[in-house]
Design an enzyme around this catalytic site. Structure first.
Site, PDB file in Angstrom:
ATOM      1  N   GLY A   1       0.829  -1.198   0.000  1.00  0.00           N
ATOM      2  CA  GLY A   1       0.000   0.000   0.000  1.00  0.00           C
ATOM      3  C   GLY A   1       0.863   1.247   0.000  1.00  0.00           C
ATOM      4  O   GLY A   1       2.063   1.213   0.301  1.00  0.00           O
ATOM      5  N   CYS A   2       0.235   2.360  -0.355  1.00  0.00           N
ATOM      6  CA  CYS A   2       0.976   3.614  -0.444  1.00  0.00           C
ATOM      7  C   CYS A   2       1.456   4.071   0.933  1.00  0.00           C
ATOM      8  O   CYS A   2       2.612   4.469   1.096  1.00  0.00           O
ATOM      9  CB  CYS A   2       0.118   4.689  -1.103  1.00  0.00           C
ATOM     10  N   TYR A   3       0.579   3.997   1.934  1.00  0.00           N
ATOM     11  CA  TYR A   3       0.994   4.444   3.270  1.00  0.00           C
ATOM     12  C   TYR A   3       2.156   3.599   3.788  1.00  0.00           C
ATOM     13  O   TYR A   3       3.079   4.103   4.415  1.00  0.00           O
ATOM     14  CB  TYR A   3      -0.178   4.356   4.249  1.00  0.00           C
TER      15      TYR A   3
END
Lengths: 347, 347, 347, 347
Positions: free
Chosen positions: B150-152
């Site tokens: 995921g981006c986070y």
């Protein structure tokens, strides 16, 4: 002759100046008697801010041109460091709310450390009352000079000071991650404030050495009864107005996120401008835009034994001009909410 | 017949799908052979994304309509939880990069806890390699299925994992304050994603219980060799793309902010996409927009004994589609930077 | 019992509803007695719009739940086409300002052409007064039902109708190029209203067949005394509020851009909300944001024999809720500016 | 020694300079040999534009420091009026694409009228080829100096010139209502370009006397074979990039909106960068962002006998740096699309 209080606004052509004018136009006890803007002297407020087109206001003049004889109160929205000399020279009977940083630090040595020059008006500095209104109401009422707090400090101290005073959180474990709209940088010409440099992006600034830290630490230390240095990082949001402080805290003793919420809810119950939202409700800057309100909330952190507290304000209103008027209202004995009642608009 | 590798993109009508198409059009080894979008099947990619007007691309079809016989590799950009059944059914020879969260957690119990339902493809889950490329290059090279992070998680783990592995920071004292552009929410219709609800405002969301935490904790725990739970708060920035993680850390032993910087600079020296800026230089999301880059920096905190680490990425590229292509490049033995070399544009 | 006028707002959970509530909270003669929102019935206004947190307001109810016995006036902010049946059923003594398009066209055939269905309340339609207040003050004063004009029409007709009435411009040579903020699209869930689809871009919509044209043509034709069809193109600006109409005109007879300016300046002299700026001064939407104001200006075109007229308004205020309150003020015989005096804020 | 063409970029620290660098980094035939920025000389391109961090580029120098001996071609992105003296002094063998306005007007008297001073390099001006590539390919191919067109002119002339050449529209009835993103104003420090002054608002500028008009009129007049003066109004959109021209036209003879569409579709068939969308399809600036593309469309106007034509470009690419590279490609005999093939990203 006017039954109203004659007010001068120094530095009227900046954003905080315009906000003062906007809100004071709805103030039943105030007459705007003088507006200064040294570089734009001779023009009108509507030239600087066309939203005032057709509104009856005095022309912009230099500070030197102001006739102080009829002035009862002054809002000073001049740049940091230019204010001391100006305020020192004012007649003693004039009440002053200073929106610059010049009188916010009670310690002259701290001023010199952070601003790189000795303070020019040490006597006045001693007299100045640091005015987050909700925390200093009684002293503000008796003050001649109120140092109006910075936006970052207001937004960070409102939700934390009651917890420090209650000894509910560990003063050595405070992280304040703050985010501000671009009006916080004022109307000055810097490449970093261009639309093209701000829009569609996000970044921090002043990391580890922002001047607001001095104010923040003074307030936290006073509340804790001993020196406190928090982590503090300001960030720039591609929006005009609004500020959010996300504060990471460590409850101590039997305290829990829920009990922190209770402390804040109790502390601010009855406050007209500070609203503690239900536990776990996310506050949004857009819902306080254009108003003197603060919305505060508390959250349980998934990290064990930690809590997250958030506060949102409009950096130009509760973070500057609105709180300045709130302070003047208190200084003058007027109802504290006068001219500040309007609900904000969203979107 | 094509000497190129035939690739299918499942879920091409979302933003990560469009990014995959954009970048793969410049990939010399890849032919886009199939594009699926169940609800928009029958239309063209240019209907969904007019930036592709005039570009030669296969029509959008349903997943059921895909002829898998010629497909060599699949990018799966389907919504979370819909992916497991689809991927279970694919021929074994097809290499897969899955951009959903479905295969990111190695522990089926953790998956069930966070997603509220048992995992539908436990065997595949065991086989999946969690692919922050810089940390998993060797295993990605041998993987059949890569769970694209995921981006986070990418943005938070890149600057922190090397420090945890070096035992340079206290694993119990990590605060990740993260900020994301709105594309992170995808193209789905929610009131909270309307322009009018996002623009000119700022707020946190998922405070204390965001699903990305599971991924984050798994990675941090693996790196630290014991369970780690950080504070983690995501915020929504009124911009399309970009992500910043501001991470507050406590160096341990002799470590200082400077030595943390050195660890990161050494760890990422030679990495084509991860750039450690000079100590104290503020990274900005706008400077990595549209690229697979990460810019990392380290700062001394004014709070004694603390450091601040920041990382910026484009949430749709290094945080999604760019890293997915980077992973495919590694899986196929191609130069890792293929199709990802372009410098971003600013403004 | 209340000496105030009890007002109901139908459709309070949309943006125009929220604007009505915001402004009416400052109205000394009005008590907000009922708020409807069929889908959100049972919740509070603060749930739908947290800017009202802590403000004393009635809960949201369905229209069916409203007790009409005490209601004196109604603002109807329901979606187009749903309004006719509702208003037909109201007691005759209730004054109505309808913000939908349902009663704006005086010709039932035109309504059917543009909206694809016969009008459901033809008798009411005949009675309705089309209320750009500045042009219909006398008839509004006597009306029971005012059809509150659309934002595009208000913004386009204010600067053009006086010129058509003066026969100063050629009715066959009118080009209205209009630009609106996104709140004009309301709060409904459409992909095209997502932040990600609107931000950082610009486009036209409804080219050649926008429903506002019917209203526009009726007003222009009435003013010219014969059928008028202008060119009209609406565009979407990536901002929340504000509308600009750039109107290209051909002065006739001895008329010049300067004489057009004079006509407008004379026509609107003394108007509290419509301000004609000095000749050649560019009006900006940001300077009327949040207010009931219109700023108008006139320019010489470099194209010989042509003039350019511009008008800016806040589409939600003078283009909707503000004008609605202005109309109620006139209907009730109250000072026309009541609750509408506040100066806007910028930035 | 390099088999590549050595190129200098004068004025590399502005936005068009950065765009040239970005795109030329992907150009197989070009080596960036010199970058000038008089005020930032001595620093690096990555200092001015951190997106280039880690990219191998020459340091910024003053123009005086450039060693011209190895330079084969120059892109000149200097401010208007500073360019003439510089270009006059260059060795004759160097090919030049000038992005300023200095050589765009073929008539020295027109230059003096619009720019207020006599032209300093009249001989060069005569030689310069005005280069909307699609209209001047043959002459560009033979040119030593190409005057790269302005963004407004490119966006307005692309869809209109073929119609004027075909005598399909009335040259006296052209209204060009144009809208531009803020990068069009460059990186210079003006109050009107601050984020706070641009965001959440919309306005026109330069009404009736914008300098781009000279260029526009020259092109239209040449195409029509007689003097043409259109109405032209530029507006500022709160976005970084993108330009839309909405053009109101009067078809003549048997021409209809549909036949205008046919003329344009035929004229641009096979063009790699100019795409005529299906009749009535709205073009959006966001879909050409970051690319050298133009999207054009034609609409029937509800006003009888009129048509509306729209064109969108990225003002920094097809409106500046992209077209400049397209022109160099043609001048050098390289494939015209080299370094310009990438599809844009949206959102």
């Amino acid at each position: 002759m006017s039954a109203k209080t004659d007010v001068a606004i120094l530095g009227a052509s900046g954003y905080t100046g315009a906000e003062l004018v906007r809100m004071l136009l709805g103030h039943p006890n105030v007459r705007i008697a003088a507006l200064t803007a040294d570089r734009k002297a001779g023009t009108t407020m509507a030239d600087a801010f066309p939203q005032f087109y057709g509104v009856d206001l005095p022309r912009l003049v230099t500070i030197a041109e102001v006739d102080w004889s009829g002035i009862d109160a002054v809002f000073c929205a001049l740049p940091h460091a230019t204010t001391q000399a100006v305020l020192k020279g004012l007649p003693e009977r004039i009440k002053i709310v200073d929106l610059s940083a010049d009188f916010r630090l009670s310690d002259p040595a701290a001023y010199e450390y952070w601003y790189g020059a000795p303070h020019q008006a040490v006597e006045l500095q001693k007299e100045a009352v640091y005015g987050i209104t909700e925390f200093a109401r009684d002293r503000v009422a008796k003050a001649r000079l109120v140092a109006n707090p910075g936006c970052y400090t207001t937004c960070s101290q409102l939700p934390v000071i009651p917890l420090l005073e209650a000894k509910a959180v560990d003063p050595d474990e405070i992280v304040v991650d703050a985010k501000s709209g671009v009006t916080g940088a004022g109307r000055s010409l810097k490449e970093s404030n261009l639309f093209t440099e701000v829009s569609e992006g996000f970044h921090a600034y002043g990391v580890g050495h922002h001047r607001h830290m001095a104010e923040l630490e003074e307030g936290f230390s006073r509340a804790a009864g001993r020196p406190v240095i928090p982590s503090f990082t300001p960030h720039l949001v591609p929006m005009n107005r609004g500020m959010l402080a996300t504060v990471y805290l460590k409850p101590v003793g039997d305290h829990t996120p829920q009990s922190l919420h209770e402390i804040l809810a109790t502390r601010f119950a009855g406050e007209p401008f500070v609203h503690v939202l239900p536990f776990g409700t996310v506050p949004q800057t857009r819902h306080v835009r254009g108003t003197n309100r603060a919305h505060i909330s508390v959250f349980a952190d998934r990290r064990p034994g930690r809590a997250i507290v958030m506060c949102v304000i409009d950096n130009l209103v509760k973070g500057a001009s609105g709180q300045a008027i709130q302070n003047l209202n208190v200084m003058m004995g007027w109802p504290e909410t006068t001219a500040l009642e309007a609900v904000g608009f969203f979107p």
